[in-house]
Enzyme design. Structure first.
Site, PDB file in Angstrom:
ATOM      1  CE  LYS A 166      -4.306  -1.551   2.251  1.00 54.91           C
ATOM      2  NZ  LYS A 166      -5.193  -1.519   1.294  1.00 54.91           N
ATOM      3  CG  ASP A 196      -4.354  -0.582  -2.961  1.00 52.72           C
ATOM      4  OD1 ASP A 196      -4.810   0.435  -3.710  1.00 52.72           O
ATOM      5  OD2 ASP A 196      -5.224  -1.346  -2.272  1.00 52.72           O
ATOM      6  CD  GLU A 222      -4.813  -3.867  -5.560  1.00 54.48           C
ATOM      7  OE1 GLU A 222      -6.008  -3.219  -4.793  1.00 54.48           O
ATOM      8  OE2 GLU A 222      -4.373  -4.499  -5.234  1.00 54.48           O
ATOM      9  CG  ASP A 247      -9.799  -1.941  -4.768  1.00 57.96           C
ATOM     10  OD1 ASP A 247     -10.868  -2.250  -4.634  1.00 57.96           O
ATOM     11  OD2 ASP A 247      -8.845  -1.982  -3.871  1.00 57.96           O
ATOM     12  CE  LYS A 271     -10.474  -4.534  -2.124  1.00 61.69           C
ATOM     13  NZ  LYS A 271      -9.979  -3.271  -1.666  1.00 61.69           N
TER      14      LYS A 271
END
Length: 358
Positions: A166, A196, A222, A247, A271
């Protein structure tokens, strides 16, 4: 058509993180989930599901969530539930509105699990039936430089060959340095690197940052810019030097085909808790594959009940790419389960029994 009446109940648990989990929406120390049970007095089986809206991200993160859940389960007790998988998904879709995606997912889980005899199995899949492991990425949480470096070293020592970091929490140049540390020791063939951004880049600076990341042979990024900027994201996907995966862009979207055709991303991240469960995620997969768009499935901090369902969904669709399913060890008070993570794979070990959620 065979059918049955079911009784439903629910209760919540606050799961406590083993560390302060840094995200683009702040630091998480705990998170709340709701476990749904489905029973029939004539059977000993208990089906379990999980509704786990994510704070500040799920469209059903709302003050009246528990009231909505209670009302839906009351209505669910008046239904004659089919014993066929697709018909169950039809019934849940009609009962639970699209803007309550985590409740849809939790109810799908609970009913399908009851039909399977309460064995935490939702449909035919190699992960649960053949104990076939699924490759996953090792997630590096946001934090200061040393915290992130320590995580990287740990993941590499544990045998992960796909690392997802991240970014957006510290200075971008420091983040590049951390990624360079991995790449200087491991080639792209040895270690796959994903990043991400959680929408952290501004549209006018995104391309320059993507070009710097491309020098490190990044597999994908992402959500480089904030969701909802379809034209800017489409332009970026057209000229990007590294593949872009949508995402947050998918959350709450009903016009799936329009989004995919307008933006034409290289990948999408799925997700189920945020998208609406088995049925909705499967539809995204179908539309993506028809357009030659890549995809993988990711958990969103669910307990092991939800993680198990998401892993089975990924297995059912036979994706060969690394999935984002490495969240099972995050909590002090997660349920004991047959799920384990070994050498960069999530596995189902039938020798380990599920802890009773009650």
């Amino acid at each position: 058509m065979k059918s049955t009446r079911l009784k439903f109940d629910f209760f919540s648990r606050t799961l406590n993180f083993r560390f302060e989990a840094g995200t683009s929406r702040g630091v998480l120390k705990s998170r709340k989930v709701w476990w749904i049970s489905a029973i029939n007095p004539e059977s000993a089986a208990i089906g379990w599901g999980e509704a786990a809206p994510l704070v500040k991200l799920s469209i059903d993160d709302r003050p009246d969530f528990e009231e909505k859940l209670k009302n839906i389960l009351t209505k669910a007790e008046d239904l004659d539930w089919s014993l066929e998988e697709n018909e169950v998904l039809d019934q849940v879709e009609k009962l639970v509105s699209w803007d309550l995606p985590s409740i849809r997912f939790g109810l799908e889980m609970a009913v399908l699990d009851w039909i399977s005899g309460g064995k935490k199995r939702f449909f035919e899949n190699d992960f649960r039936d053949e104990f076939k492991p699924i490759p996953i990425n090792g997630l590096i949480w946001m934090g200061d430089r040393q915290f992130m470096l320590d995580q990287i070293e740990q993941k590499l020592s544990e045998g992960f060959d796909c690392i997802k970091m991240k970014i957006g929490a510290i200075d971008f140049e420091q983040e590049l340095e951390l990624l360079s540390t991995i790449r200087s020791n491991f080639s792209a063939e040895q270690i796959m690197l994903r990043v991400d951004a959680n929408g952290a880049f501004q549209p006018d600076e995104a391309l320059e940052k993507l070009q710097k990341l491309a020098d490190l042979k990044i597999h994908s990024i992402e959500q480089p810019i904030r969701a909802g900027q379809w034209d800017e994201m489409a332009r970026l996907c057209e000229i990007t030097p590294i593949p872009i995966a949508l995402d947050e862009e998918l959350i709450g979207v009903r016009e799936k085909e329009l989004l995919l055709d307008r933006i034409n991303p290289q990948h999408i991240i799925l997700k189920p808790t945020l998208l609406g469960g088995f049925r909705e995620t499967t539809e995204w997969i179908r539309l993506a594959e028809n357009r030659k768009i890549g995809w993988w499935v990711t958990s969103t901090l669910e307990s092991n009940i939800g993680l198990n369902a998401i892993a089975q969904l990924a297995s059912f669709h036979q994706s060969k790419i690394h999935q984002g399913l490495g969240t099972g060890k995050l909590y002090h008070n997660n349920l004991q389960s047959p799920l384990s993570i070994e050498k960069g794979h999530i596995r189902y070990q039938d020798s380990v029994k599920w802890e009773n959620p009650y």
